[in-house]
Design a protein around this motif. Structure first.
Motif, mmCIF file in Angstrom:
data_model
loop_
_atom_site.group_PDB
_atom_site.id
_atom_site.type_symbol
_atom_site.label_atom_id
_atom_site.label_comp_id
_atom_site.label_asym_id
_atom_site.label_seq_id
_atom_site.Cartn_x
_atom_site.Cartn_y
_atom_site.Cartn_z
ATOM 1 N N GLN A 215 0.817 -1.202 0.000
ATOM 2 C CA GLN A 215 0.000 0.000 0.000
ATOM 3 C C GLN A 215 0.861 1.267 0.000
ATOM 4 O O GLN A 215 0.577 2.231 -0.715
ATOM 5 C CB GLN A 215 -0.935 -0.010 1.210
ATOM 6 N N VAL A 216 1.926 1.235 0.804
ATOM 7 C CA VAL A 216 2.809 2.404 0.850
ATOM 8 C C VAL A 216 3.475 2.624 -0.495
ATOM 9 O O VAL A 216 3.574 3.754 -0.992
ATOM 10 C CB VAL A 216 3.861 2.218 1.965
ATOM 11 N N ARG A 217 3.924 1.559 -1.149
ATOM 12 C CA ARG A 217 4.557 1.691 -2.460
ATOM 13 C C ARG A 217 3.578 2.206 -3.500
ATOM 14 O O ARG A 217 3.919 3.035 -4.348
ATOM 15 C CB ARG A 217 5.133 0.340 -2.898
ATOM 16 N N ALA A 218 2.312 1.700 -3.409
ATOM 17 C CA ALA A 218 1.313 2.155 -4.375
ATOM 18 C C ALA A 218 1.040 3.650 -4.209
ATOM 19 O O ALA A 218 0.961 4.397 -5.188
ATOM 20 C CB ALA A 218 0.018 1.356 -4.210
ATOM 21 N N VAL A 219 0.899 4.106 -2.964
ATOM 22 C CA VAL A 219 0.653 5.528 -2.732
ATOM 23 C C VAL A 219 1.847 6.360 -3.177
ATOM 24 O O VAL A 219 1.701 7.422 -3.795
ATOM 25 C CB VAL A 219 0.347 5.761 -1.234
ATOM 26 N N THR A 220 3.037 5.873 -2.913
ATOM 27 C CA THR A 220 4.240 6.604 -3.316
ATOM 28 C C THR A 220 4.333 6.717 -4.828
ATOM 29 O O THR A 220 4.656 7.790 -5.378
ATOM 30 C CB THR A 220 5.481 5.890 -2.772
ATOM 31 N N GLU A 221 4.044 5.625 -5.535
ATOM 32 C CA GLU A 221 4.079 5.662 -6.995
ATOM 33 C C GLU A 221 3.012 6.602 -7.551
ATOM 34 O O GLU A 221 3.259 7.341 -8.516
ATOM 35 C CB GLU A 221 3.895 4.253 -7.544
ATOM 36 N N ASP A 222 1.809 6.602 -6.949
ATOM 37 C CA ASP A 222 0.763 7.525 -7.400
ATOM 38 C C ASP A 222 1.199 8.973 -7.208
ATOM 39 O O ASP A 222 0.963 9.838 -8.063
ATOM 40 C CB ASP A 222 -0.538 7.256 -6.640
ATOM 41 N N ASP A 223 1.839 9.244 -6.057
ATOM 42 C CA ASP A 223 2.312 10.614 -5.816
ATOM 43 C C ASP A 223 3.353 11.010 -6.840
ATOM 44 O O ASP A 223 3.378 12.152 -7.339
ATOM 45 C CB ASP A 223 2.892 10.724 -4.400
ATOM 46 N N LYS A 224 4.248 10.071 -7.171
ATOM 47 C CA LYS A 224 5.270 10.392 -8.165
ATOM 48 C C LYS A 224 4.651 10.657 -9.532
ATOM 49 O O LYS A 224 5.039 11.582 -10.238
ATOM 50 C CB LYS A 224 6.274 9.244 -8.259
ATOM 51 N N LYS A 225 3.678 9.827 -9.927
ATOM 52 C CA LYS A 225 3.017 10.033 -11.212
ATOM 53 C C LYS A 225 2.268 11.358 -11.243
ATOM 54 O O LYS A 225 2.315 12.092 -12.233
ATOM 55 C CB LYS A 225 2.056 8.883 -11.497
ATOM 56 N N GLY A 226 1.574 11.710 -10.181
ATOM 57 C CA GLY A 226 0.846 12.972 -10.126
ATOM 58 C C GLY A 226 1.790 14.161 -10.204
ATOM 59 O O GLY A 226 1.542 15.142 -10.892
ATOM 60 N N GLY A 227 2.922 14.093 -9.524
ATOM 61 C CA GLY A 227 3.894 15.179 -9.580
ATOM 62 C C GLY A 227 4.486 15.333 -10.962
ATOM 63 O O GLY A 227 4.718 16.447 -11.445
#
Length: 296
Positions: A215-227
């Motif tokens: 879950q933490v990796r998924a949220v981190t990847e989403d944040d990176k994609k959004g940025g």
């Protein structure tokens, strides 16, 4: 005390028993063996033919029964048996020490090892006598114990295996070993159940940790994609703005506007010079003045 030391202490008396052909000599040998230092096992001496011949003897049969008390009996059994010879001080001390080993080995609860209980079983007059006896046993390496005068108890942690097995004691020993084996199996079963429970909890906790990591990796990847998306939009807008400014700066109309000044100063001057005007700003003013005159 190591059992081999006790066996070595008895060995000379076993050798002498072979030559003790008379009942009196065999009885004296028993007295010497039970009084000797470090002699705490007597089964081998009991098996000697000259010693066994005393069994049932009218005069010396009590010596044979006394030897059995030293082999596997206790002080209470000695006191309860009639027609036994009197004990010397060394024999009395040794029989009390051997009786203490038996009591300590067979005790199943701490109350069996209180001062009052031990004084009763060992026929001691006072707690001080008991403390002296226990101290003698400790220094003789017969047992490991601690005296607790405040609580009036003797805490015994280990006992040397110096008592001989009485006839018929094998059955009771087998029963005790079976009971011990059953307790061990029960303890092993409890340990296996506890291990299984701990293993299951560890697996459950590990699965939860892995899920949390995903879950933490998924949220981190989403944040990176959004940025990255927001950065791309801003980059394109900035490029267009700069491009727009660049296009504006390079607009041909602006070049023409600049050429107005230049034309007025150069090309326009030439054109007006051909028509009679001066070059540059002065030519322009002259042409403007001429125009007004002609109009009037």
């Amino acid at each position: 005390m190591d059992q081999s030391l006790a066996l070595n202490a008895l060995a000379p008396f076993v050798a002498l028993a072979k030559s003790a052909t008379s009942p009196r000599a065999a009885a004296d040998l028993i007295t010497q063996a039970t009084s000797a230092q470090n002699s705490y096992v007597f089964a081998e001496l009991l098996q000697q033919p000259n010693v066994r011949s005393l069994q049932g003897h009218e005069q010396y049969g009590g010596h044979y029964e006394l030897l059995k008390c030293f082999a596997w009996g206790t002080w209470e059994e000695y006191k309860a048996t009639s027609n036994l010879p009197d004990l010397t001080d060394a024999q009395a001390l040794k029989l009390r020490l051997l009786s203490l080993l038996t009591i300590a080995s067979s005790s199943s609860k701490p109350s069996d090892l209180t001062y009052a209980s031990l004084c009763h079983h060992l026929d001691l007059a006072s707690p001080i006598d008991l403390e002296h006896l226990v101290t003698q046993a400790i220094y003789s390496n017969l047992l490991a114990a601690t005296l607790n005068p405040a609580a009036q108890t003797v805490v015994i942690t280990s006992v040397s295996p110096l008592r001989d097995l009485a006839p018929g004691s094998i059955g009771s020993m087998m029963a005790e070993l079976e009971a011990w084996s059953s307790r061990c199996e029960g303890v092993l079963g409890d340990l296996e159940a506890e291990i299984a429970r701990v293993t299951a909890e560890a697996a459950k906790r590990s699965a939860g940790e892995r899920k949390t990591d995903r879950q933490v990796r998924a949220v981190t990847e989403d944040d990176k994609k959004g940025g990255s998306s927001l950065g791309g939009i801003g980059g394109r807008g900035g490029h267009n703005a700069r491009g727009g400014r660049k296009d504006y700066d390079e607009d041909p109309d602006d070049e023409d506007g600049m050429d107005v000044d230049g034309g007025m100063g150069a090309g326009g001057g030439k054109k007006r010079s051909a028509g009679g005007g001066g070059g540059g700003f002065s030519g322009l003013m002259k042409g403007f003045g001429s125009g007004r005159s002609g109009g009037r």
